[in-house]
Design an enzyme around this catalytic site. Structure first.
Site, short mmCIF file in Angstrom:
data_model
loop_
_atom_site.label_atom_id
_atom_site.label_comp_id
_atom_site.label_asym_id
_atom_site.label_seq_id
_atom_site.Cartn_x
_atom_site.Cartn_y
_atom_site.Cartn_z
N GLU A 1 -7.03 4.44 7.86
CA GLU A 1 -6.83 5.85 7.54
C GLU A 1 -8.05 6.41 6.82
OE1 GLU A 1 -3.01 5.37 5.65
OE2 GLU A 1 -2.09 4.97 7.59
N SER B 1 3.37 -2.27 10.42
CA SER B 1 4.81 -2.28 10.68
C SER B 1 5.49 -3.59 10.30
CB SER B 1 5.10 -1.91 12.14
OG SER B 1 4.66 -0.58 12.40
N GLU C 1 -5.42 -5.20 10.71
CA GLU C 1 -4.43 -4.13 10.88
C GLU C 1 -4.73 -3.35 12.15
OE1 GLU C 1 -2.40 -2.97 7.00
OE2 GLU C 1 -4.16 -1.70 7.19
N HIS D 1 -9.56 0.78 4.95
CA HIS D 1 -8.29 1.02 5.66
C HIS D 1 -8.57 1.99 6.81
CE1 HIS D 1 -4.24 2.36 6.54
NE2 HIS D 1 -3.80 1.32 5.87
N GLY E 1 2.36 2.13 10.81
CA GLY E 1 3.34 3.21 10.69
C GLY E 1 4.04 3.56 12.00
N ASN F 1 0.86 -1.20 0.00
CA ASN F 1 0.00 0.00 0.00
C ASN F 1 0.89 1.24 0.00
OD1 ASN F 1 -1.83 2.02 0.48
ND2 ASN F 1 -2.39 1.34 2.55
N TRP F 2 0.99 1.88 -1.16
CA TRP F 2 1.89 3.03 -1.28
C TRP F 2 1.30 4.30 -0.67
CZ3 TRP F 2 5.55 3.35 -6.10
CH2 TRP F 2 6.29 2.16 -6.17
N LYS F 3 0.03 4.25 -0.30
CA LYS F 3 -0.65 5.42 0.28
C LYS F 3 -0.42 6.65 -0.60
CE LYS F 3 -0.03 3.31 4.77
NZ LYS F 3 -0.11 3.48 6.20
C1 PEP Z 1 -0.88 0.04 6.21
O1 PEP Z 1 -1.09 1.24 6.23
O2 PEP Z 1 -1.68 -0.72 5.64
C2 PEP Z 1 0.32 -0.43 6.88
C3 PEP Z 1 0.34 -1.67 7.24
O3 PEP Z 1 1.33 0.48 7.09
P1 PEP Z 1 2.76 0.19 7.73
O4 PEP Z 1 3.28 -1.08 7.10
O5 PEP Z 1 3.59 1.38 7.33
O6 PEP Z 1 2.57 0.05 9.18
#
Ligand code: PEP
Length: 250
Positions: A98, A211, A166, A96, A172, A11-13
Protein backbone atom coordinates in the site's frame (compact mmCIF):
# COMPACT_ATOMS: atom_id res chain seq x y z
CA UNK A 1 19.83 -25.88 13.48
CA UNK A 2 18.45 -22.35 13.20
CA UNK A 3 15.47 -21.75 15.47
CA UNK A 4 13.12 -19.05 14.23
CA UNK A 5 10.38 -18.14 16.66
CA UNK A 6 7.08 -17.63 14.87
CA UNK A 7 6.15 -13.94 14.57
CA UNK A 8 2.53 -12.86 14.19
CA UNK A 9 2.50 -9.15 13.34
CA UNK A 10 -0.76 -7.20 13.35
CA UNK A 11 -0.85 -4.32 10.88
CA UNK A 12 -3.71 -2.09 11.99
CA UNK A 13 -3.23 0.22 8.98
CA UNK A 14 -5.37 3.41 9.20
CA UNK A 15 -7.83 1.86 11.65
CA UNK A 16 -8.57 2.99 15.18
CA UNK A 17 -11.82 3.30 17.11
CA UNK A 18 -13.34 3.59 20.55
CA UNK A 19 -12.73 -0.11 21.21
CA UNK A 20 -9.12 -0.25 20.06
CA UNK A 21 -7.48 0.15 23.46
CA UNK A 22 -9.65 -2.67 24.81
CA UNK A 23 -8.50 -4.89 21.92
CA UNK A 24 -4.87 -4.14 22.79
CA UNK A 25 -5.57 -5.10 26.41
CA UNK A 26 -7.17 -8.36 25.27
CA UNK A 27 -4.16 -9.22 23.10
CA UNK A 28 -1.88 -8.48 26.03
CA UNK A 29 -3.87 -10.81 28.27
CA UNK A 30 -4.19 -13.56 25.67
CA UNK A 31 -0.48 -13.49 24.89
CA UNK A 32 0.28 -14.97 28.31
CA UNK A 33 -0.87 -18.36 26.98
CA UNK A 34 1.15 -18.04 23.78
CA UNK A 35 4.73 -17.82 24.94
CA UNK A 36 5.98 -19.88 21.99
CA UNK A 37 4.94 -17.15 19.55
CA UNK A 38 6.08 -13.54 19.25
CA UNK A 39 3.29 -11.00 18.72
CA UNK A 40 3.47 -7.42 17.54
CA UNK A 41 0.83 -4.72 17.11
CA UNK A 42 1.42 -1.96 14.56
CA UNK A 43 -1.05 0.85 15.27
CA UNK A 44 -1.40 4.16 13.40
CA UNK A 45 1.60 6.30 14.44
CA UNK A 46 -0.41 8.87 16.41
CA UNK A 47 -1.66 6.15 18.75
CA UNK A 48 1.73 4.53 19.28
CA UNK A 49 2.26 6.04 22.75
CA UNK A 50 -1.17 4.91 23.89
CA UNK A 51 -0.50 1.34 22.69
CA UNK A 52 3.00 1.42 24.20
CA UNK A 53 1.49 2.33 27.58
CA UNK A 54 -0.96 -0.58 27.42
CA UNK A 55 1.77 -3.03 26.36
CA UNK A 56 4.36 -1.89 28.92
CA UNK A 57 5.83 -4.91 30.70
CA UNK A 58 4.17 -7.44 28.37
CA UNK A 59 5.80 -9.67 25.80
CA UNK A 60 3.66 -8.19 23.00
CA UNK A 61 5.80 -5.90 20.88
CA UNK A 62 4.90 -2.50 19.49
CA UNK A 63 5.64 -1.95 15.82
CA UNK A 64 5.48 0.85 13.27
CA UNK A 65 3.79 0.64 9.88
CA UNK A 66 6.33 2.81 8.08
CA UNK A 67 9.02 5.43 8.64
CA UNK A 68 11.02 8.01 6.74
CA UNK A 69 14.60 7.09 5.89
CA UNK A 70 16.00 10.31 7.36
CA UNK A 71 16.50 10.57 11.12
CA UNK A 72 14.88 14.02 11.45
CA UNK A 73 14.22 17.28 9.62
CA UNK A 74 11.82 18.97 7.24
CA UNK A 75 9.68 15.94 6.31
CA UNK A 76 6.09 17.02 6.85
CA UNK A 77 3.80 14.25 8.01
CA UNK A 78 6.54 11.67 8.40
CA UNK A 79 8.00 9.90 11.43
CA UNK A 80 11.52 8.54 11.69
CA UNK A 81 12.74 5.14 12.79
CA UNK A 82 14.34 6.85 15.80
CA UNK A 83 10.91 8.07 16.87
CA UNK A 84 9.62 4.51 16.74
CA UNK A 85 12.57 3.47 18.87
CA UNK A 86 11.81 6.23 21.35
CA UNK A 87 8.24 5.02 21.93
CA UNK A 88 9.52 1.49 22.49
CA UNK A 89 8.83 -0.21 19.16
CA UNK A 90 10.69 -3.37 18.22
CA UNK A 91 9.73 -3.57 14.53
CA UNK A 92 8.90 -1.22 11.67
CA UNK A 93 7.16 -2.45 8.52
CA UNK A 94 8.69 -0.99 5.34
CA UNK A 95 7.76 -1.46 1.71
CA UNK A 96 4.16 -2.53 2.31
CA UNK A 97 2.44 -2.73 -1.08
CA UNK A 98 0.00 0.00 0.00
CA UNK A 99 2.98 2.32 0.59
CA UNK A 100 4.59 1.23 -2.66
CA UNK A 101 1.33 1.92 -4.55
CA UNK A 102 -0.07 4.97 -2.71
CA UNK A 103 3.25 6.75 -2.21
CA UNK A 104 5.25 5.51 -5.17
CA UNK A 105 7.92 3.93 -2.99
CA UNK A 106 10.67 2.29 -5.02
CA UNK A 107 12.84 -0.61 -3.94
CA UNK A 108 15.66 1.88 -3.31
CA UNK A 109 13.45 3.90 -0.95
CA UNK A 110 12.41 0.71 0.84
CA UNK A 111 16.08 -0.29 1.26
CA UNK A 112 16.91 3.16 2.69
CA UNK A 113 14.02 2.88 5.13
CA UNK A 114 15.06 -0.61 6.21
CA UNK A 115 18.62 0.62 6.81
CA UNK A 116 17.31 3.53 8.90
CA UNK A 117 15.33 1.09 11.04
CA UNK A 118 18.38 -1.07 11.64
CA UNK A 119 20.50 2.02 12.36
CA UNK A 120 18.42 2.69 15.49
CA UNK A 121 18.55 -0.92 16.64
CA UNK A 122 15.06 -1.99 15.50
CA UNK A 123 14.09 -4.76 13.10
CA UNK A 124 12.55 -3.89 9.74
CA UNK A 125 9.79 -6.08 8.32
CA UNK A 126 10.42 -5.66 4.59
CA UNK A 127 7.43 -6.54 2.37
CA UNK A 128 7.61 -7.94 -1.13
CA UNK A 129 4.89 -9.33 -3.37
CA UNK A 130 3.64 -9.63 -6.91
CA UNK A 131 0.51 -8.12 -8.46
CA UNK A 132 -2.15 -10.34 -9.99
CA UNK A 133 -1.02 -9.36 -13.50
CA UNK A 134 2.57 -10.33 -12.68
CA UNK A 135 1.42 -13.71 -11.33
CA UNK A 136 -0.77 -14.35 -14.36
CA UNK A 137 2.20 -13.52 -16.60
CA UNK A 138 4.25 -16.18 -14.80
CA UNK A 139 6.64 -13.55 -13.44
CA UNK A 140 6.12 -14.03 -9.69
CA UNK A 141 9.55 -15.41 -8.79
CA UNK A 142 11.31 -12.92 -11.05
CA UNK A 143 9.44 -9.97 -9.45
CA UNK A 144 10.07 -11.19 -5.90
CA UNK A 145 13.73 -11.84 -6.73
CA UNK A 146 14.19 -8.31 -8.00
CA UNK A 147 12.38 -6.78 -5.03
CA UNK A 148 14.61 -8.80 -2.71
CA UNK A 149 17.80 -7.82 -4.53
CA UNK A 150 16.94 -4.14 -4.56
CA UNK A 151 15.00 -3.70 -1.28
CA UNK A 152 17.30 -5.95 0.75
CA UNK A 153 20.92 -5.30 -0.18
CA UNK A 154 23.63 -7.31 1.58
CA UNK A 155 24.25 -4.55 4.13
CA UNK A 156 20.68 -5.04 5.39
CA UNK A 157 21.01 -8.80 5.45
CA UNK A 158 23.84 -8.39 7.95
CA UNK A 159 21.52 -7.18 10.70
CA UNK A 160 18.20 -8.21 12.30
CA UNK A 161 15.62 -8.53 9.55
CA UNK A 162 12.18 -10.00 8.85
CA UNK A 163 10.81 -10.43 5.33
CA UNK A 164 7.12 -10.66 4.48
CA UNK A 165 5.82 -12.22 1.28
CA UNK A 166 2.53 -10.48 0.60
CA UNK A 167 0.95 -11.08 -2.80
CA UNK A 168 -0.72 -7.75 -3.60
CA UNK A 169 -3.84 -9.53 -4.87
CA UNK A 170 -4.25 -11.44 -1.60
CA UNK A 171 -4.22 -8.38 0.66
CA UNK A 172 -7.66 -7.59 2.01
CA UNK A 173 -9.29 -9.62 -0.77
CA UNK A 174 -10.09 -12.86 1.04
CA UNK A 175 -8.00 -14.67 -1.58
CA UNK A 176 -4.89 -16.62 -0.69
CA UNK A 177 -2.35 -18.36 -2.90
CA UNK A 178 -2.39 -22.14 -2.92
CA UNK A 179 -0.08 -23.79 -0.38
CA UNK A 180 2.24 -24.78 -3.23
CA UNK A 181 2.42 -21.20 -4.51
CA UNK A 182 3.46 -20.01 -1.04
CA UNK A 183 5.95 -22.85 -0.68
CA UNK A 184 7.51 -21.97 -4.04
CA UNK A 185 7.95 -18.28 -3.20
CA UNK A 186 9.26 -18.86 0.32
CA UNK A 187 11.70 -21.50 -0.93
CA UNK A 188 12.97 -19.12 -3.58
CA UNK A 189 13.36 -16.34 -1.00
CA UNK A 190 15.26 -18.62 1.37
CA UNK A 191 17.48 -19.82 -1.46
CA UNK A 192 18.18 -16.25 -2.56
CA UNK A 193 19.21 -15.28 0.97
CA UNK A 194 21.36 -18.36 1.39
CA UNK A 195 23.05 -17.66 -1.91
CA UNK A 196 24.01 -14.19 -0.79
CA UNK A 197 24.99 -14.71 2.85
CA UNK A 198 25.08 -18.34 3.87
CA UNK A 199 26.02 -17.49 7.46
CA UNK A 200 23.45 -14.72 7.95
CA UNK A 201 20.35 -15.45 5.89
CA UNK A 202 19.18 -18.47 7.93
CA UNK A 203 18.12 -16.31 10.89
CA UNK A 204 15.81 -14.14 8.80
CA UNK A 205 12.15 -14.93 9.43
CA UNK A 206 9.95 -15.18 6.34
CA UNK A 207 6.34 -14.18 7.04
CA UNK A 208 3.37 -14.80 4.79
CA UNK A 209 0.75 -12.03 4.57
CA UNK A 210 -2.53 -11.71 2.67
CA UNK A 211 -5.99 -12.63 4.02
CA UNK A 212 -4.67 -14.68 6.93
CA UNK A 213 -7.55 -15.46 9.28
CA UNK A 214 -8.33 -17.96 12.04
CA UNK A 215 -9.80 -20.45 9.57
CA UNK A 216 -6.69 -20.69 7.35
CA UNK A 217 -3.91 -19.86 9.82
CA UNK A 218 -3.05 -23.42 10.84
CA UNK A 219 -2.58 -24.53 7.23
CA UNK A 220 -0.57 -21.45 6.23
CA UNK A 221 1.65 -21.40 9.30
CA UNK A 222 2.51 -25.08 8.92
CA UNK A 223 3.99 -24.59 5.45
CA UNK A 224 7.76 -25.03 5.06
CA UNK A 225 9.73 -21.80 5.44
CA UNK A 226 6.71 -19.87 6.72
CA UNK A 227 7.98 -18.38 9.98
CA UNK A 228 4.95 -16.31 10.84
CA UNK A 229 2.30 -14.03 9.41
CA UNK A 230 1.69 -10.37 8.72
CA UNK A 231 -2.00 -9.90 9.41
CA UNK A 232 -4.12 -6.91 8.39
CA UNK A 233 -7.90 -7.06 8.79
CA UNK A 234 -7.96 -10.04 11.15
CA UNK A 235 -5.55 -8.32 13.56
CA UNK A 236 -8.10 -5.67 14.53
CA UNK A 237 -10.08 -8.08 16.70
CA UNK A 238 -8.03 -9.56 19.53
CA UNK A 239 -9.97 -12.84 19.42
CA UNK A 240 -9.09 -13.38 15.74
CA UNK A 241 -5.50 -12.24 16.15
CA UNK A 242 -4.99 -14.56 19.13
CA UNK A 243 -6.67 -17.44 17.31
CA UNK A 244 -4.22 -17.00 14.44
CA UNK A 245 -1.31 -17.01 16.87
CA UNK A 246 -2.67 -20.07 18.65
CA UNK A 247 -2.78 -21.92 15.32
CA UNK A 248 0.99 -21.61 14.92
CA UNK A 249 3.00 -24.81 15.29
CA UNK A 250 4.90 -24.46 18.59
C1 PEP B 1 -1.54 -6.55 5.05
O1 PEP B 1 -2.00 -5.51 4.65
O2 PEP B 1 -0.36 -6.61 5.43
C2 PEP B 1 -2.43 -7.70 5.08
C3 PEP B 1 -1.87 -8.87 5.09
O3 PEP B 1 -3.78 -7.46 5.06
P1 PEP B 1 -4.95 -8.55 5.15
O4 PEP B 1 -4.56 -9.52 6.24
O5 PEP B 1 -6.15 -7.75 5.53
O6 PEP B 1 -5.04 -9.20 3.83
Amino acid sequence: MTVRKILIAGNWKMNWGPGSVAEVDLVRRGADDLSGVELSIHPPAVFACKVAERLAGSAVRLGGQDCHWEPSGARTGDVSAGMWAEVGAAFVIVGHSERRADHGESNAVVAAKAASVQAVGLTPIVCVGETLAERQDGRTLEVIGRQLDESVPDSILNQPLVLAYEPVWAIGSGLTPTPQQIIDVHASMRAALAGRAADLGPGVRLLYGGSVKPSNAAELLALPEVNGALVGGASLKAADFLAIAAAAPM
